[in-house]
Design an enzyme around this catalytic site. Structure first.
Site, PDB file in Angstrom:
ATOM      1  CG  LEU B  43     -30.986 -22.721   6.467  1.00  0.00           C
ATOM      2  CD1 LEU B  43     -29.897 -23.167   5.649  1.00  0.00           C
ATOM      3  CD2 LEU B  43     -32.130 -22.158   5.336  1.00  0.00           C
ATOM      4  CB  ALA B  44     -32.655 -27.142  11.236  1.00  0.00           C
ATOM      5  N   GLY B  45     -34.968 -25.089  11.645  1.00  0.00           N
ATOM      6  CA  GLY B  45     -36.306 -24.633  12.403  1.00  0.00           C
ATOM      7  C   GLY B  45     -37.152 -24.079  11.399  1.00  0.00           C
ATOM      8  CG  HIS B 266     -13.469 -20.817   7.616  1.00  0.00           C
ATOM      9  ND1 HIS B 266     -12.414 -20.056   7.070  1.00  0.00           N
ATOM     10  CD2 HIS B 266     -14.542 -21.402   6.725  1.00  0.00           C
ATOM     11  CE1 HIS B 266     -13.060 -19.918   5.470  1.00  0.00           C
ATOM     12  NE2 HIS B 266     -14.101 -21.005   5.502  1.00  0.00           N
ATOM     13  NE  ARG B 330     -14.263 -25.020   5.400  1.00  0.00           N
ATOM     14  CZ  ARG B 330     -15.459 -24.703   5.412  1.00  0.00           C
ATOM     15  NH1 ARG B 330     -16.170 -25.154   6.406  1.00  0.00           N
ATOM     16  NH2 ARG B 330     -16.058 -24.027   4.436  1.00  0.00           N
ATOM     17  CD  GLU B 425     -23.491 -24.938  13.481  1.00  0.00           C
ATOM     18  OE1 GLU B 425     -23.960 -24.144  12.818  1.00  0.00           O
ATOM     19  OE2 GLU B 425     -22.560 -24.784  14.220  1.00  0.00           O
ATOM     20  NE  ARG B 435     -20.569 -27.161   8.244  1.00  0.00           N
ATOM     21  CZ  ARG B 435     -20.177 -26.314   7.464  1.00  0.00           C
ATOM     22  NH1 ARG B 435     -20.754 -26.290   6.089  1.00  0.00           N
ATOM     23  NH2 ARG B 435     -19.904 -25.006   7.703  1.00  0.00           N
TER      24      ARG B 435
HETATM   25  C1  LIG Z   1     -19.956 -16.893   8.526  1.00  0.00           C
HETATM   26  C2  LIG Z   1     -20.550 -18.505   8.172  1.00  0.00           C
HETATM   27  C3  LIG Z   1     -20.733 -19.038   6.913  1.00  0.00           C
HETATM   28  C4  LIG Z   1     -21.226 -20.157   6.798  1.00  0.00           C
HETATM   29  N1  LIG Z   1     -21.293 -20.410   5.272  1.00  0.00           N
HETATM   30  C5  LIG Z   1     -21.780 -21.862   5.151  1.00  0.00           C
HETATM   31  C6  LIG Z   1     -21.566 -22.246   3.709  1.00  0.00           C
HETATM   32  O1  LIG Z   1     -21.465 -21.530   2.797  1.00  0.00           O
HETATM   33  N2  LIG Z   1     -22.478 -23.380   3.425  1.00  0.00           N
HETATM   34  C7  LIG Z   1     -22.892 -24.223   4.398  1.00  0.00           C
HETATM   35  O2  LIG Z   1     -23.470 -25.009   4.354  1.00  0.00           O
HETATM   36  N3  LIG Z   1     -22.816 -23.804   5.850  1.00  0.00           N
HETATM   37  C8  LIG Z   1     -22.358 -22.611   5.959  1.00  0.00           C
HETATM   38  N4  LIG Z   1     -22.101 -22.205   7.503  1.00  0.00           N
HETATM   39  C9  LIG Z   1     -22.860 -23.079   8.429  1.00  0.00           C
HETATM   40  C10 LIG Z   1     -24.320 -22.827   8.671  1.00  0.00           C
HETATM   41  O3  LIG Z   1     -24.604 -21.539   8.179  1.00  0.00           O
HETATM   42  C11 LIG Z   1     -24.913 -23.234   9.883  1.00  0.00           C
HETATM   43  O4  LIG Z   1     -24.336 -24.519  10.455  1.00  0.00           O
HETATM   44  C12 LIG Z   1     -26.447 -23.608   9.714  1.00  0.00           C
HETATM   45  O5  LIG Z   1     -27.126 -22.457   9.067  1.00  0.00           O
HETATM   46  C13 LIG Z   1     -27.263 -23.861  10.871  1.00  0.00           C
HETATM   47  O6  LIG Z   1     -28.568 -23.469  10.679  1.00  0.00           O
HETATM   48  P1  LIG Z   1     -29.522 -24.053  12.144  1.00  0.00           P
HETATM   49  O7  LIG Z   1     -30.712 -24.015  11.538  1.00  0.00           O
HETATM   50  O8  LIG Z   1     -29.143 -25.137  12.797  1.00  0.00           O
HETATM   51  O9  LIG Z   1     -29.199 -22.829  13.169  1.00  0.00           O
HETATM   52  P2  LIG Z   1     -29.352 -21.437  13.138  1.00  0.00           P
HETATM   53  O10 LIG Z   1     -29.410 -21.044  11.742  1.00  0.00           O
HETATM   54  O11 LIG Z   1     -28.125 -21.018  14.049  1.00  0.00           O
HETATM   55  O12 LIG Z   1     -30.620 -21.065  13.886  1.00  0.00           O
HETATM   56  C14 LIG Z   1     -30.609 -20.964  15.491  1.00  0.00           C
HETATM   57  C15 LIG Z   1     -32.326 -20.541  15.673  1.00  0.00           C
HETATM   58  O13 LIG Z   1     -32.325 -20.886  16.988  1.00  0.00           O
HETATM   59  C16 LIG Z   1     -32.718 -19.914  17.714  1.00  0.00           C
HETATM   60  N5  LIG Z   1     -32.323 -20.140  19.345  1.00  0.00           N
HETATM   61  C17 LIG Z   1     -31.163 -20.358  19.488  1.00  0.00           C
HETATM   62  N6  LIG Z   1     -31.248 -20.500  20.910  1.00  0.00           N
HETATM   63  C18 LIG Z   1     -32.319 -20.586  21.204  1.00  0.00           C
HETATM   64  C19 LIG Z   1     -33.247 -20.399  22.552  1.00  0.00           C
HETATM   65  N7  LIG Z   1     -32.251 -20.688  23.614  1.00  0.00           N
HETATM   66  N8  LIG Z   1     -34.282 -20.249  22.476  1.00  0.00           N
HETATM   67  C20 LIG Z   1     -35.063 -19.829  21.361  1.00  0.00           C
HETATM   68  N9  LIG Z   1     -34.552 -20.039  20.130  1.00  0.00           N
HETATM   69  C21 LIG Z   1     -33.234 -20.232  20.243  1.00  0.00           C
HETATM   70  C22 LIG Z   1     -32.389 -18.812  17.094  1.00  0.00           C
HETATM   71  O14 LIG Z   1     -33.127 -17.610  17.486  1.00  0.00           O
HETATM   72  C23 LIG Z   1     -32.377 -19.144  15.588  1.00  0.00           C
HETATM   73  O15 LIG Z   1     -33.575 -18.836  14.886  1.00  0.00           O
HETATM   74  C24 LIG Z   1     -21.803 -20.962   7.723  1.00  0.00           C
HETATM   75  C25 LIG Z   1     -21.380 -20.725   8.880  1.00  0.00           C
HETATM   76  C26 LIG Z   1     -20.988 -19.393   9.225  1.00  0.00           C
HETATM   77  C27 LIG Z   1     -20.864 -18.793  10.535  1.00  0.00           C
END
Ligand SMILES: Cc1cc2nc3c(=O)[nH]c(=O)nc-3n(C[C@H](O)[C@H](O)[C@H](O)COP(=O)(O)OP(=O)(O)OC[C@H]3O[C@@H](n4cnc5c(N)ncnc54)[C@H](O)[C@@H]3O)c2cc1C
Ligand code: HEM
Ligand code: HEM
Ligand code: SF4
Ligand code: F3S
Ligand code: FES
Lengths: 262, 637, 249
Positions: B43-45, B266, B330, B425, B435
């Site tokens: 979501l962030a990226g 969790h 939690r 994250e 959180r």
């Molecule tokens: C089962 C589950 C349920 C959840 N439910 C909720 C919810 O209902 N509500 C809520 O708000 N949050 C929820 N969360 C938390 C939330 O989903 C995450 O915190 C959030 O989506 C993280 O997003 P992000 O963009 O930071 O990272 P991520 O979505 O983890 O993306 C990481 C990205 O970085 C890339 N990457 C990683 N390392 C490297 C590397 N070394 N080189 C190149 N690329 C790399 C990956 O390929 C990926 O594209 C949940 C989490 C889980 C595990």
């Protein structure tokens, strides 16, 4: 008024170049104008356009076959009725046009299905070592997997069939009241047991082609509503069986009943 | 080093608006002259890459998976918070801000949290416009539910697939920019190093995971959005490719790592069934609305649940927390489950589970209503465990789920390394020590859609960024470094599998740095981790070669980083001699077992500086000040 | 539990591949199919052999990364289930199980069981979105969307982009995948502006990628882990017809 309306509508469809450019650019990128033109000619070569053409021609052929079976059932009313029916039909001045239309529908159907088959083959260059159907709700059947085979069989059948019935391999019979004695032609044709066997097999093939084909054509044309689809699927199969069995009955009747009588 | 959070002056509600005005802008015609690297397509990226592409920057976007759409964000089920107050139930930006600071146990930066609450409303609008099919009411308005114990209904959701739908929305915007040629996509690439030129982040080194080539990419700024580090524990609810590698290697290049000990557990996951288990599956917390948690009163009671009479059951949450009962937060629910298991009253084959029983609810509202509410969760549970939760109680156990810690960032989401920005994250910013449910999705999208487009422009406009190419010595050094590590890994040719060592690390962390931590357990972890790391480098077996797809090699690199990172995690936990949020130190609890904060000594962000593998890192403190929300002790009695 | 696995091994995109036998023992019925493969790989790695490459990430049926054809059926025998959610209790002791990658010209094999599905990304890039820049959106509740419309859009939006539909289809057709996105956006008011350009652009892209056409067999629906019905394909056809007839121009 009407014409004017139509023209403006036409005009609306093709907005000035600049307009297209700005409106479409975000979607299609730089190649907009050329690709828009290309799309126009691609309508029927695209995978969906191909389906549409096969569907339309398929429906057309299906309807022809319905009429054909209806006409052929007249044979049970005896030689007079049947030959009169054929004579009236042949006397229709529109017949050549209809025949031409039918021919072109066949050609389009065959061309498109064969092309599509070849394209589909190349979409999977390496075959699975093991492949099986996943079962319901899949519509995959023996019939659906062999559409190209049943289709090509039908092509061969048609060549023989038209040869046999249109010119009777050069053997034509006169009907005293006018026209050809098509009734006799049919009896003669089916007096040959090999011919009967070939026809019966071919009619099973027709049934198979339509077993998948009828409902498939509806889906190809985008006709879908859960309420209809639930009905179309079994109905297609029932009609396929009915058509095939009716033709088979005619062939067997001609051989075993009418042929013996005459 | 002095940590400057660069929080703008002024009343909290006006900070962001003022700051937006004060920040420098990049002239529209100049934007295309800047190159930006975004690592991560979660979501962030994805939201950052798409928005920056829309603005006109040249973006290079990287991810590990074969498609950006598969980032771990896709797995989020529950929902996303926003202070829309559509339900007219008293929600407001201020309330969301307040709840988030309180939920984070007063360990987050107020200004960041307030901005997050402000932006939350824009996120929903943007996602709706993208075509995200949020749940609707019959009248056509957006539906909301209350989530994670919140007292207002502010959670937007798309069935049980909110994360998926939000991510696909962001992904589609991203793909539009790819089509526009504003974003260049690099899938199946893993970032292995950050490249600094003149102290500024100017590029990254990645491994092309299909060809094995070590590639160099240069830019004017680098954005990391690489997610959390929950898989350090081996078993977690995170996707199996989640890793700390990108963040850790940036840390080794000078970026401070903040609050690594804040991990969230969790309470309602499907318990471990055996050694073979590769990940844990989360079941929505909403189950606790109708399910009753219990264990047998007797220790070691192995009777099947239906044979245990009512008066021999201990509904311990209802007993201990009469007002919140099964709906305690939690961390409280998790810790209590662990206590039961430690007490020998856990259930199931492993004893590492408690019952979540729907019998009463089924009797009260009927199986049909239960099915309507939880049908797909019940089905999922049955698929995994082969037990029918309509007939026998579910078995649940806590699992690592989210990590609040991450790279330290200022108000602009920039780390202490100029030009290195961290979103989602992967940063530490908004959730403090804990959180709230449905807030991670909100943060990821706020960072990407609405914060970084402004703050990155400010950075680019205010810094001289001379032209650099990938031939620069810094790139060569970093690439050689990455190559060297790969060579070393392949050369060990030992006996232990990578998974074996990772599982071992997970066990050490779970037992010692898990739900309840003590000085002794943390010291134990700090002793065991270096030994395990030693073992890894002596005795790991990494088969295959480096010149093609080699998943073992990828995995080995990630575990190698975890073996270094885990030590920091334990050290941070040891240093923080208080309990707060997800960090529970047994030494610091109230008489009735509640987490006890020590605001006098620990009201700070712990930001760690890397000093070498095996060397003690240096702690920098960013003091936390609370002008709006005054810290108080939580109570759920 | 013992199994006789036959697994497709192929060292690289241009290399020839073959099925290799892996007799396997000590499989627990509680394992997921991928965990079973993890165990096989552990064995191979201990012997210093190259592990079997296969894709997976979330392991809970939502990311669409896992992609194995098991005994001729993509995602294996359970309906509405990805392989990562498939459990070994579904198999019999001593059974022979054949595991192959997705097979399609548009999904070239990268290694062993891993394929390249970037063609799907390019199909989405061709038009599978609404062209809405960040910043300009109106209030979320400004557009009313009836619940049934929103639910229907969600049904189609549930697609995880796994590609099983292509793998199952005798024509390696991407019609189900495309039609799911086209349906979602055609149903919602937000998708109307680009509705007809979208359908043409996406279909053109898919055809260019080398996917086949559709013969209405419905194998795709039967293997789709999200059970997306082929009525979506019918809707896509209607959208296409309207687009070609000049709708929206
Ligand atoms: C089962 C589950 C349920 C959840 N439910 C909720 C919810 O209902 N509500 C809520 O708000 N949050 C929820 N969360 C938390 C939330 O989903 C995450 O915190 C959030 O989506 C993280 O997003 P992000 O963009 O930071 O990272 P991520 O979505 O983890 O993306 C990481 C990205 O970085 C890339 N990457 C990683 N390392 C490297 C590397 N070394 N080189 C190149 N690329 C790399 C990956 O390929 C990926 O594209 C949940 C989490 C889980 C595990
Ligand atoms: C009287 C003769 C025929 C009739 C009534 C007929 C009818 C149909 C119908 C209704 C369909 C389904 C259309 C669709 O799915 O869109 C179809 C499909 C097909 N037909 Fe025919 N057809 C006839 C002859 C032929 C011939 C001569 C061929 C020779 C090549 C042929 C080859 C095919 C093939 C390959 C398909 C499958 C298309 C697909 O896979 O979707 N058909 N036909
Ligand atoms: C027992 C089965 C059948 C019988 C008895 C039969 C009979 C006939 C007869 C009597 C004619 C008329 C010839 C003429 O007017 O010159 C004819 C023509 C034709 N039949 Fe059949 N038919 C049978 C099956 C089929 C089938 C299955 C098909 C299609 C797949 C088919 C397609 C045609 C065509 C295309 C013509 C030529 C029409 C024309 O030239 O105008 N027939 N058939
Ligand atoms: S339509 Fe179904 S099978 Fe095809 S990609 Fe989407 S989820 Fe997978
Ligand atoms: S299996 Fe293939 S033929 Fe069409 S209905 Fe599905 S795409
Ligand atoms: S691994 Fe994510 S769907 Fe199977």
């Amino acid at each position: 008024m009407l014409i004017g309306n139509a023209q403006t509508r036409q005009g609306d469809r093709r907005p000035p170049e600049g307009n297209v450019g700005t409106a479409v650019a975000p979607m299609l990128g730089a190649k907009v104008n050329s690709s828009l033109m290309a799309t126009r000619t691609r309508i029927f070569s695209s995978s969906v356009g191909t389906k549409l053409l096969i569907g339309v021609t398929g429906v057309f052929l299906f309807i022809y076959l319905l009429i054909h079976i209806a006409g052929n059932l007249v044979v049970f009313l005896g030689p007079a009725a049947f030959n009169k029916y054929a004579f009236t039909l042949e006397g229709n001045p529109l017949l050549p046009i209809i025949e031409l239309l039918l021919l072109s529908v066949f050609l389009v159907h065959i061309y498109k299905t064969v092309r599509m088959f070849l394209g589909n083959q190349s979409a999977r260059p390496v075959a699975y070592a093991k492949k099986k159907s996943a079962g319901s709700p899949s519509r995959k059947t023996f019939a659906s997997s062999t559409m190209i085979v049943s289709g090509l069989w039908l092509l061969v059948f048609l060549l023989i069939h038209v040869k046999a019935f249109h010119d009777g391999w050069g053997q034509q019979y006169e009907w005293p009241a006018g026209g050809r004695d098509l009734y006799r032609q049919e009896i003669e044709t089916f007096s040959n047991p090999l011919m009967v066997v070939f026809y019966v097999i071919s009619m099973v093939v027709v049934g198979s082609h339509l077993w998948h084909g009828i409902s498939s054509a509806f889906q190809s044309l985008g006709a879908d509503k859960p309420a209809w689809t639930r009905f179309i699927l079994p109905a297609g199969k029932v009609i396929a069986v009915l058509i095939a069995s009716a033709f088979i009955v005619i062939a067997l009747w001609a051989h075993f009943v009418a042929g013996v009588r005459s | 080093m002095k940590l400057d959070a660069r929080v703008p002056a002024g009343p909290i509600a006006e900070k962001w608006d003022r700051h937006k005005f004060q920040m420098k802008l990049v002239n529209p015609a100049n934007k295309r002259k800047y190159n930006v690297i975004v690592v991560g397509t979660g979501l962030a990226g994805a939201s950052a890459a798409a928005s920056l592409g829309e603005l006109g920057y040249n973006v290079q976007n990287f991810c590990i998976q074969d498609s950006p759409r598969r980032a771990h964000s896709i797995a989020a089920q529950g929902g996303i918070n926003a202070a829309k107050n559509y339900q007219n139930d008293g929600d407001s930006i201020y309330r969301l801000f307040y709840d988030t600071v309180k939920g984070g146990d007063y360990r987050s930066r107020e200004a960041n949290v307030y901005r997050l609450a402000q932006l939350s409303v824009n996120i929903i609008d943007q996602c709706v416009a993208q075509g995200v099919p949020f749940a609707r009411e019959y009248g056509g308005l957006l539906d909301n539910r209350s989530f994670g114990g919140a007292q207002v209904s502010r959670t937007f959701y798309a069935r049980g697939q909110t994360g998926q739908q939000l991510l696909i929305g962001a992904y589609q915007s991203l793909m539009r920019q790819v089509h526009e040629k504003k974003v260049k996509l690099f899938a199946r690439r893993e970032m292995l190093d950050l490249v600094l030129v003149d102290g500024k982040a100017r590029g990254i080194i990645v491994r092309n995971l299909t060809t094995g080539a070590i590639e160099r990419y240069v830019a004017d700024a680098v954005i990391l959005a690489t997610g959390g580090y929950g898989t350090a524990y081996y078993l977690s609810t995170n996707a199996v490719n989640s890793n700390v590698t990108a963040a850790w290697r940036a840390h080794k290049r000078g970026a401070l790592f903040a609050n690594p000990c804040y991990t969230q557990i969790h309470p309602t996951c499907i318990p471990v069934s055996g050694d073979h288990q590769s990940k844990l599956t989360l079941m929505s917390e909403s189950l606790r609305n109708d399910g009753r948690v219990w264990v047998p009163k007797k220790k070691g009671d192995t009777r099947p649940p239906e044979q245990i009479p009512e008066d021999e059951r201990d509904y311990y949450l209802e007993r201990k927390y009469p007002s919140f009962g099964n709906l305690v937060p939690r961390d409280v629910a998790s810790r209590n489950a662990k206590q039961m298991a430690d007490d020998g009253r856990g259930v199931g084959e492993t004893g590492l589970a408690v019952y979540l029983d729907f019998k009463d609810a089924i009797q009260r509202i009927g199986p049909e209503t239960i099915k309507e509410k939880y049908g797909n969760l019940f089905q999922m549970y049955q698929k995994i465990t082969d037990e029918d939760p309509y007939k026998v109680p579910m078995r649940i156990y806590p699992a690592i789920h989210y990590t609040m810690g991450g790279l330290w960032v200022d108000y602009n989401l920039m780390s202490n390394v100029p030009g290195l920005h961290v979103l989602g994250e992967a940063n530490f910013s908004d959730h403090g020590a804990n959180r709230l449910g449905a807030s991670a999705l909100m943060q990821g999208l706020a960072d990407g859609y609405f914060v970084i487009p402004y703050t990155l422009g400010d950075y680019l406009a205010s810094n001289a960024l001379p032209k650099v190419t990938t031939d620069h010595d810094a790139f060569k050094e970093a690439a050689d470094n990455a190559q060297k590590q790969i060579n070393t890994l392949l050369a060990v040719k030992g006996k232990k599998t990578i998974r074996h060592i990772h599982r071992e690390l997970g066990r050490i962390l779970w037992d010692n740095v898990g739900m309840a931590r003590t000085e002794a357990s943390l010291n134990d972890a700090l002793k065991k981790i270096p030994t395990l790391r030693e073992e890894f480098w002596q005795n790991v077996s990494v088969p295959g070669t480096q010149d093609n797809l080699n998943q073992s090699l990828e995995y080995a690199g990630r575990v190698a980083d975890y073996l270094e990172f885990a030590e920091l995690l334990a050290r941070d936990a040891l240093e923080r001699r208080e309990s707060c949020g997800g960090h529970f130190r047994e030494e610091s609890q109230t008489p009735d077992g509640e987490a006890l904060r020590d605001d006098e000594h620990f009201s700070y962000v712990a930001a760690w500086e890397f000093k070498g593998v095996g060397r003690a890192p240096e702690l920098h403190k960013e003091p936390l000040e609370f002008d709006e929300v005054h810290p108080s002790q939580r109570s759920y009695k | 539990m013992r199994l006789n696995l036959k697994i497709w091994r192929q060292t690289g995109p241009t290399a020839a591949g073959r099925l290799v036998d892996y007799p396997t023992d000590g499989i627990s019925t509680d394992m997921s199919f991928l965990e079973m493969l993890d165990v096989v790989n552990e064995g191979l790695i201990s012997k210093g052999e190259d592990a079997i490459a296969f894709d997976s990430d979330c392991r809970e049926g939502i990311c669409g990364m896992c992609s194995l054809v098991i005994d001729g059926v993509p995602h294996g025998p359970d309906r509405g289930t990805t392989v990562c959610q498939l459990h070994m209790r579904r198999f019999r002791d001593g059974e022979t199980v054949t595991i192959e990658p997705w097979r399609a010209k548009a999904f070239p094999v990268v290694k062993d069981l891993v394929v390249d599905r970037s063609a799907f990304d390019r199909i989405i890039a061709a038009g599978g979105y609404t062209s809405i820049n960040v910043g300009g959106a109106q209030d979320g509740n400004a557009i009313l969307i009836p619940k049934d419309v929103s639910d229907a859009a969600m049904d189609s939006a549930a697609c995880i982009g796994c590609g099983a539909c292509v793998a199952a289809c005798k024509n390696a057709s991407a019609h189900l995948f495309m039609s799911a996105k086209i349906s979602q956006l055609a149903l919602l008011p937000q998708g109307q502006q680009e509705r007809y350009r979208r359908v043409t652009a996406m279909i053109d892209q898919a055809d260019g990628e080398g996917f086949g056409s559709c013969s209405n067999e419905g194998e795709c629906e039967a293997v789709c882990p999200k059970e997306i019905p082929i009525s979506n394909i019918a809707r896509m056809t209607r959208e296409y017809v309207k687009a070609q007839l000049g709708a929206g121009k």
